[in-house]
Design an enzyme around this catalytic site. Structure first.
Site, short mmCIF file in Angstrom:
data_model
loop_
_atom_site.label_atom_id
_atom_site.label_comp_id
_atom_site.label_asym_id
_atom_site.label_seq_id
_atom_site.Cartn_x
_atom_site.Cartn_y
_atom_site.Cartn_z
N ASP A 1 14.31 60.12 2.00
CA ASP A 1 13.85 59.26 0.91
C ASP A 1 14.63 59.57 -0.36
OD1 ASP A 1 11.34 57.58 -0.27
OD2 ASP A 1 11.94 59.16 -1.67
N TYR B 1 17.45 58.55 -8.77
CA TYR B 1 17.70 59.96 -8.49
C TYR B 1 19.17 60.34 -8.65
CZ TYR B 1 13.11 59.72 -6.14
OH TYR B 1 11.79 59.51 -5.82
N LYS C 1 15.06 53.14 -3.55
CA LYS C 1 14.15 52.41 -4.43
C LYS C 1 14.93 51.72 -5.55
CE LYS C 1 10.97 56.28 -3.79
NZ LYS C 1 12.02 57.28 -3.51
N HIS D 1 10.31 50.89 -7.44
CA HIS D 1 10.01 52.26 -7.83
C HIS D 1 8.76 52.37 -8.69
CE1 HIS D 1 12.25 56.31 -8.40
NE2 HIS D 1 10.96 56.51 -8.46
#
Length: 295
Positions: A47, A52, A77, A110
């Site tokens: 994931d 990120y 996401k 998200h």
């Protein structure tokens, strides 16, 4: 899909591993090795997210592992700065290119954006189009409350397959899980062992650790497991998908060694009783694009 991980069937028939590796706050320079290690240890769910900033390294770790692409369930996401229909489609292409993949297994929004809903709705409609086009196998959301799920469903056509939310022994999200069961949505837990309460002093439960709770440590002693393994088993026995994060090889292996025991109903209830009802992450009802819209 092979491996030791139990599979959860999503509402469109796609199967998702019940335990995976999360890479939130994994430094890019350590992410590829963590993903490679996890996949070689038997993980089959990874994931990540555009926010990120390590999608490229996730793709690198996948390739380095030697595990066939169709054996791995990959999630990323869409961040709020790319909400809107056309911008969401462009962001999906960017994520796919960074990952070096031809398709995604799961694509999530998200965050909700209830104070500026039109781009939020349009982004989900773009995800619906990606699903219809076969570019993603399932779509869903993250950090959506029961009310926000119903708001989104009123404006869109496809019930999310997954809602990824803060969930740990101090915040069991009972009402939301009940709504998920009624709607056919799979619950996925971020910060599943409660790291957010240990590392963020401003959290309502800041400074507390579920891993130090006597009920958890007693069960760890009983089963010859670590406290973290007990908490991960608690998620699995409740039918929740957990995605613990680590870049340490021994911890990655430890988190995956949870398939040789189960907790009794009374033991599950004892951990449930640690619930404080207090969220540690951002309030989904207060998300604004101008506050959270950059990454």
């Amino acid at each position: 899909m092979t491996g030791r991980t139990p599979l959860l069937k999503l509402n469109n028939g796609v199967e998702m591993p019940a335990l995976g590796l999360g890479v939130y706050q994994s430094p890019p320079e350590e992410t590829a090795a963590a993903v490679e290690t996890a996949l070689r240890d038997g993980y089959r769910l990874i994931d990540t997210a555009a926010a990120y900033r390590n999608e490229e390294q996730v793709g690198e770790g996948l390739r380095r592992s030697g595990v066939d692409r169709d054996e791995v369930f990959v999630t990323t996401k869409l961040w709020l700065s790319d909400y809107g229909y056309d911008s969401a489609l462009r962001a999906f292409d960017t994520s796919l290119a960074k990952l070096g993949l031809e398709y995604l297994d799961l694509y999530l929004l998200h965050q909700p954006a209830p104070l500026e809903p039109e781009p939020w709705f349009a982004a989900y409609k773009a995800a619906e189009q990606l699903l219809a086009d076969g570019r993603v196998r399932a779509i869903g959301v993250s950090n959506h409350t029961p009310g926000l799920l119903h708001t989104l469903l009123e404006q869109t056509d496809v019930v999310p397959a997954v809602n990824q939310v803060e969930l740990h022994p101090y915040f069991v999200h009972g009402e939301l899980v009940d709504v998920h069961e009624k709607l056919g949505i799979t619950t996925q837990a971020w910060s599943p062992i409660g790291g957010i309460t240990r590392y963020w002093a401003q959290a309502p439960n800041g400074g507390r650790s579920a891993l130090a709770e006597p009920v958890v440590t007693a069960l760890a002693d009983k089963y010859g497991k670590t406290a973290a393994q007990v908490v991960l088993r608690w998620h699995l026995d409740h039918g929740v998908c957990a995605i613990p994060k680590s870049v340490k090889a021994h911890r990655i292996a430890e988190n995956f060694d949870v398939f040789d025991f189960t907790l009794t109903p009374d033991e599950l209830a004892a951990i449930d009783a640690l619930d404080t009802g207090l969220r540690s992450g951002p309030d989904p009802e207060a998300i604004k694009l101008d506050t959270f819209g950059t990454r």
